[in-house]
Design an enzyme around this catalytic site. Sequence first.
Site, PDB file in Angstrom:
ATOM      1  N   ASN A 191     -72.953 -24.462 -43.585  1.00  0.00           N
ATOM      2  CA  ASN A 191     -72.722 -23.855 -42.275  1.00  0.00           C
ATOM      3  C   ASN A 191     -72.478 -22.359 -42.435  1.00  0.00           C
ATOM      4  OD1 ASN A 191     -69.762 -23.427 -42.676  1.00  0.00           O
ATOM      5  ND2 ASN A 191     -69.817 -25.664 -42.836  1.00  0.00           N
ATOM      6  N   PHE A 214     -57.844 -25.594 -38.059  1.00  0.00           N
ATOM      7  CA  PHE A 214     -58.655 -24.715 -37.217  1.00  0.00           C
ATOM      8  C   PHE A 214     -59.592 -25.557 -36.369  1.00  0.00           C
ATOM      9  CE2 PHE A 214     -58.206 -20.168 -38.181  1.00  0.00           C
ATOM     10  CZ  PHE A 214     -57.176 -20.265 -39.109  1.00  0.00           C
TER      11      PHE A 214
END
Length: 405
Positions: free
Chosen positions: A218, A331
């Site tokens: 990613n 997160f």
Amino acid sequence: MTSSSLRKRKKRLRILKNKRVLLGITGGIAAYKSIDLARRLGDEGASVVVAMTEAAKQFVTPLSLEVASQNKVYTSLFDEPMAHISLPSSADVMVIAPATADIIAKFAHGIADDLLSTCFLSYSGKVVIAPSMNWRMYENRIFGENLRKLLSTGVVQVGPERGDLACGEEGIGRMAEPAEIVETVMSALTEKDLAGEKMVITAGPTREYLDPVRFISNRSSGKMGYALARAARDRGASVILISGPSYLKKPQGVGFVGVETSAQMMKSVKQSVQGDTTVLVMAAAVADFSPAVTSRTKIEKTGDLNIPFRQTEDIISSVLGAGKRPYIIGFAAETGNNIARAQKKMKVKNMDMVVFNDVTEAGAGFDVDTNKVVIIDRKGKTRLEVMSKDSVADAIFDRFIEIKA
Ligand code: CTP
């Protein structure tokens, strides 16, 4: 977030503003970098006063340093009566760059036979040294004893690095880069309000291999996690940084584990989180899916390819099972202003704090130096404006301290 913690955070990031730095320069080839160092310290708002040894003058001129520091440069004990007392007494920090084997030996043994060594002896504040010398000298046993003795008195060391040396050899001994020295000076001056915390921080992406040459990953750069590791370190925490592949420079003074896959990250987190770990920060963008099977040989091109993916194991949940759990900060990178989704994640994963950011928003997201986040914890929400990732890291720890208080 209270206004006092906001003030504290801003103060930390401008910590060198109006500070007086006594910059000692000794006789090494790296002295030319000290011109840049003086300028950078000045750019951070510090007032820089330079004290050079006789040998340093063989490498750079006092005039160059006078221009870079915009201050008078001192080169002798007799330049000004009592300079060896007045210069240190008005300094907030003393920085020696480059620091030769000679000055380190003198400092370690209290020898005071020139301006810089007498300044050191009469100074009781923070001292940062950036050693620079040939690797044979750096690895010399007697030098090592001198260095250890000096460090045991609280002197902070930055560098040296390994690489090509001025003498044409390769090895350890290159002075740390000026930017890193500035960072260390800032860190040395920072209030240690996270002292006693033992943190494990993850950062960056993971790679999930299809075969030996192909993987899916990613866009995470690791910037947020690295900023968290630096901030925690500067504020006195002991830190282990577990990082997926990243082009960022490893922060000095933290334990570092490099990993590639989500399975390796899982293993490393499990090994690093011990009974005395107080905080786990999961800033890594762990892949949610991994190929169900990784081919041992390169997959041949025979037409369209369909690969089944399996969901990866959740790292946070794996830590929760272990006896005494650390405070968990996660997160939630979302596409869209979906705070409710982040709150749900926090509940489901039993996190203590979740940092929400909308990666599609301007100034937030991947591989940029800023972020715009909402800190969500068990007591409420703190919305922050767009700010540097360093500031976001400080805000997260400020909130952590507030909650703990
Ligand atoms: N995380 C983890 N282990 C995983 C995947 C994610 O510990 N295998 C952590 C991340 O580091 C992050 C938090 O979980 O701190 C939330 O990650 P995210 O991928 O946004 O959430 P998911 O729960 O995976 O939900 P979704 O992908 O559906 O958004």
